[in-house]
Design an enzyme around this catalytic site. Sequence first.
Site, mmCIF file in Angstrom:
data_model
loop_
_atom_site.group_PDB
_atom_site.id
_atom_site.type_symbol
_atom_site.label_atom_id
_atom_site.label_comp_id
_atom_site.label_asym_id
_atom_site.label_seq_id
_atom_site.Cartn_x
_atom_site.Cartn_y
_atom_site.Cartn_z
ATOM 1 N N ASP A 1 -24.706 -12.111 14.236
ATOM 2 C CA ASP A 1 -24.851 -13.351 14.694
ATOM 3 C C ASP A 1 -24.584 -14.054 13.533
ATOM 4 O O ASP A 1 -25.776 -14.274 12.949
ATOM 5 C CB ASP A 1 -26.298 -13.410 15.502
ATOM 6 C CG ASP A 1 -26.420 -14.730 16.353
ATOM 7 O OD1 ASP A 1 -25.577 -15.683 15.657
ATOM 8 O OD2 ASP A 1 -27.181 -15.034 17.306
ATOM 9 N N VAL A 2 -23.835 -14.999 13.475
ATOM 10 C CA VAL A 2 -23.829 -16.025 12.382
ATOM 11 C C VAL A 2 -24.504 -16.947 12.361
ATOM 12 O O VAL A 2 -24.758 -17.603 11.109
ATOM 13 C CB VAL A 2 -22.052 -16.663 11.935
ATOM 14 C CG1 VAL A 2 -21.145 -15.595 11.937
ATOM 15 C CG2 VAL A 2 -21.838 -17.458 13.563
ATOM 16 N N ASN B 1 -14.689 -18.463 10.895
ATOM 17 C CA ASN B 1 -14.053 -18.891 12.298
ATOM 18 C C ASN B 1 -14.841 -18.910 13.586
ATOM 19 O O ASN B 1 -14.588 -19.596 14.555
ATOM 20 C CB ASN B 1 -12.815 -17.791 12.280
ATOM 21 C CG ASN B 1 -12.465 -17.587 13.933
ATOM 22 O OD1 ASN B 1 -11.574 -18.519 14.349
ATOM 23 N ND2 ASN B 1 -12.767 -16.628 14.582
ATOM 24 N N TYR C 1 -19.646 -29.670 21.196
ATOM 25 C CA TYR C 1 -18.588 -28.987 20.264
ATOM 26 C C TYR C 1 -17.726 -29.884 19.511
ATOM 27 O O TYR C 1 -17.718 -29.625 17.928
ATOM 28 C CB TYR C 1 -17.348 -28.272 21.298
ATOM 29 C CG TYR C 1 -16.206 -27.708 20.692
ATOM 30 C CD1 TYR C 1 -16.060 -26.375 20.454
ATOM 31 C CD2 TYR C 1 -15.094 -28.361 20.231
ATOM 32 C CE1 TYR C 1 -15.482 -25.417 19.871
ATOM 33 C CE2 TYR C 1 -13.861 -27.715 19.801
ATOM 34 C CZ TYR C 1 -14.029 -26.334 19.616
ATOM 35 O OH TYR C 1 -12.937 -25.776 18.925
ATOM 36 N N LYS D 1 -17.573 -30.072 14.952
ATOM 37 C CA LYS D 1 -16.377 -29.954 14.424
ATOM 38 C C LYS D 1 -16.058 -31.214 13.250
ATOM 39 O O LYS D 1 -15.797 -31.089 12.301
ATOM 40 C CB LYS D 1 -15.138 -29.852 15.263
ATOM 41 C CG LYS D 1 -15.007 -28.448 16.440
ATOM 42 C CD LYS D 1 -15.167 -27.254 15.089
ATOM 43 C CE LYS D 1 -14.805 -26.267 15.987
ATOM 44 N NZ LYS D 1 -14.777 -25.021 15.477
#
Length: 273
Positions: free
Chosen positions: A71-72, A98, A171, A175
């Site tokens: 889990d990043v 990614n 989201y 970003k």
Amino acid sequence: MTQQANNRLAGQTCIVTGGSSGIGKEIALSMGRDGANVVVNYYSSEETAQEVVKEIEANNTVAKAFAYKADVSKEDEVEAMFTKAVDTFGTVDILVANAGIQKDAKLHEMSMEQWQRVLDVNLTGQFLCARAAVREFLRRGMRPDISRALGKIIHISSVHEIIPWAGHANYAATKGAVRMLMESIAQGYGRQKIRCNSIAPGAIRTPINKSAWETPEALEKLKELIPYDRIGETEDIGAAAVWLATDESDYVSGTTLFVDGGMTCYPGFATNG
Ligand code: BGC
């Protein structure tokens, strides 16, 4: 699209987070086709990650790969993944950060869980992986026979690092933040020869946005947002990622490469305004 192996990345090791599906899977395959050893990070789908590993090794005898569950957003899991990569392949030369998720909701209906999980994976995950990569690049030192750079970091961002997105504020916020993370890394470590860039995909045909392309009607509507008049394919991103990892892009750092068929050119203005 079948591509030839040409081994521009032979002798280098690449970690691709979220490498078992969608854009990450294609990037992992593309790096392998160009000769890199690949760590295929995954979170839930071990079986598909193992298939990517097999495909990488079948496509190119120069490339070795393994799948790694992490889990990043968890510091210890990211650290363990880098340790395993270094133990197996000697070092890490390329990070493709990614892994990303969407948990969509109108702002006034967005739960704390939807907000936090997207921040954890899309932003903290990119920070933790980039930090581990920078540490490994600095520890290992230059290898001029391998690359002109000490290491390469590629963040997978989105057109929504600049296009606001109602119903997806969590989201879009991550970003936008990834852009500043990327530029700060490029600014801070350029003198040590670390290159850091982002790719900002537009609408790419993957599971994350299936509802936007699965029916002909949805696809037509989506194409109104794309001047180049086609949906993107994962190969479009794979090719860009490999280029950013090779010395062909050695003078490119601190940049976001939009791979979006012109989506960021505000197509609504073509006949309005
Ligand atoms: C999102 C997709 C969306 C695309 C264009 C991507 O970052 O993950 O769901 O189709 O941006 O809006």
